[in-house]
Design an enzyme around this catalytic site. Structure first.
Site, PDB file in Angstrom:
ATOM      1  N   VAL A 191     -26.035  77.892  50.974  1.00  0.00           N
ATOM      2  CA  VAL A 191     -25.762  76.773  49.866  1.00  0.00           C
ATOM      3  C   VAL A 191     -24.673  77.236  49.039  1.00  0.00           C
ATOM      4  CG1 VAL A 191     -26.871  75.317  48.421  1.00  0.00           C
ATOM      5  CG2 VAL A 191     -27.998  76.024  50.291  1.00  0.00           C
ATOM      6  N   TYR A 192     -24.844  78.322  48.353  1.00  0.00           N
ATOM      7  CA  TYR A 192     -23.840  78.759  47.520  1.00  0.00           C
ATOM      8  C   TYR A 192     -22.192  78.721  47.956  1.00  0.00           C
ATOM      9  CZ  TYR A 192     -21.553  81.689  44.160  1.00  0.00           C
ATOM     10  OH  TYR A 192     -20.691  82.384  42.917  1.00  0.00           O
ATOM     11  N   GLY A 193     -22.125  79.402  49.392  1.00  0.00           N
ATOM     12  CA  GLY A 193     -21.177  79.307  50.032  1.00  0.00           C
ATOM     13  C   GLY A 193     -20.568  78.203  50.656  1.00  0.00           C
TER      14      GLY A 193
END
Length: 259
Positions: free
Chosen positions: A152-154
């Site tokens: 999700v962060y990437g």
């Protein structure tokens, strides 16, 4: 005419470094963050410029809405979408509320604040929008052994890259400039708040990230990668993207026809 910049996540790290540099360059500021005491401390330390403090949580609809109203109402010269949270963990282990917080802060908030600001910038014929992402945006193909999974962060950082590039093209000729900044590991509180000790890892300073961003604007860079010495590597990535995009056709590719 005075210059006015709004900076999110301005209480520490890259956001604070942006606010410091812009104040030194004579910008009046609207600084946004969750910690009101740190915002007040910054304002008190910079009496040479007008500083408006806005305590807002950009993981909430109310926080996003309040700051978007300011973006729409004020004659912003620059918008810096810097606020962020990490939540590094595999998707199956990421609590739903943390996933929602991450997407709200790194995808929804920059989208809505940019949307609110860009109309006025176009009408005035000038303005700069800077989105702070990171080199993890380019790390999707990396194997697990090379990079811990943080889908999700990437994905949220990759969204900022694609949005910034597309918006830059959309605004061509309007006087409004869009940039996405993609630093690597930076010496800030960001990782410490996630319980990660990176004190032994070589890290760039937040001030250097800001230096790269502002110099990158002068160079006409839409994607600024402060730690990448060979800028042609980025050109190769984007040229490959465009080659794949342009190579599509209406017929099913051969590799999918032979079972």
């Amino acid at each position: 005419m005075s210059k006015l910049a709004l900076v999110t996540g301005a209480t520490s790290g890259i956001g604070r470094a942006f606010a410091e540099r812009l104040a030194a360059d004579g910008y009046d500021l609207v600084i946004v963050g969750r910690r009101a005491e740190r915002l007040a401390e910054f304002a008190a330390a910079h009496p040479e410029v007008a500083v408006r403090t806005v305590a807002a949580d950009l993981s909430t609809p109310e926080g996003i809405g309040a700051v978007a109203e300011i973006c729409a109402a004020e004659p912003l010269t620059m918008l810096v979408n810097n606020a962020g949270v990490a939540h590094y963990m595999p998707l199956a282990e990421l609590p739903a509320e943390k996933a929602a917080e991450l997407v709200s802060v790194k995808v929804l908030a920059p989208t809505m604040l940019t949307r609110a600001a860009v109309g006025g910038m176009q009408a005035r014929g000038e303005g700069t929008i800077i989105n702070v992402a990171g080199m993890i945006a380019f790390g999707g193909p990396a194997p697990h052994a090379q990079m811990p999974r943080r889908a999700v962060y990437g994905g949220s950082l990759a969204y900022l890259v694609a949005m910034s590039q597309t918006l830059s093209a959309e605004l061509e000729g309007t006087g409004v400039t869009v940039q996405v900044v993609c630093p690597g590991v930076v010496a800030t509180e960001f990782h410490e708040r996630q319980g990660l000790d990176l004190s032994m890892v070589p890290r760039m300073s937040a001030a250097d990230v800001v230096t790269a961003s502002l110099r990158g604007l002068d160079l006409g860079e839409t994607v600024c990668a402060p730690g990448v010495e060979n800028a042609h590597l980025l050109d190769e990535v984007f040229n490959a993207d465009l080659a794949a995009f342009g190579a599509q056709g209406p017929d099913l590719a051969t590799r999918y026809r032979n079972a």
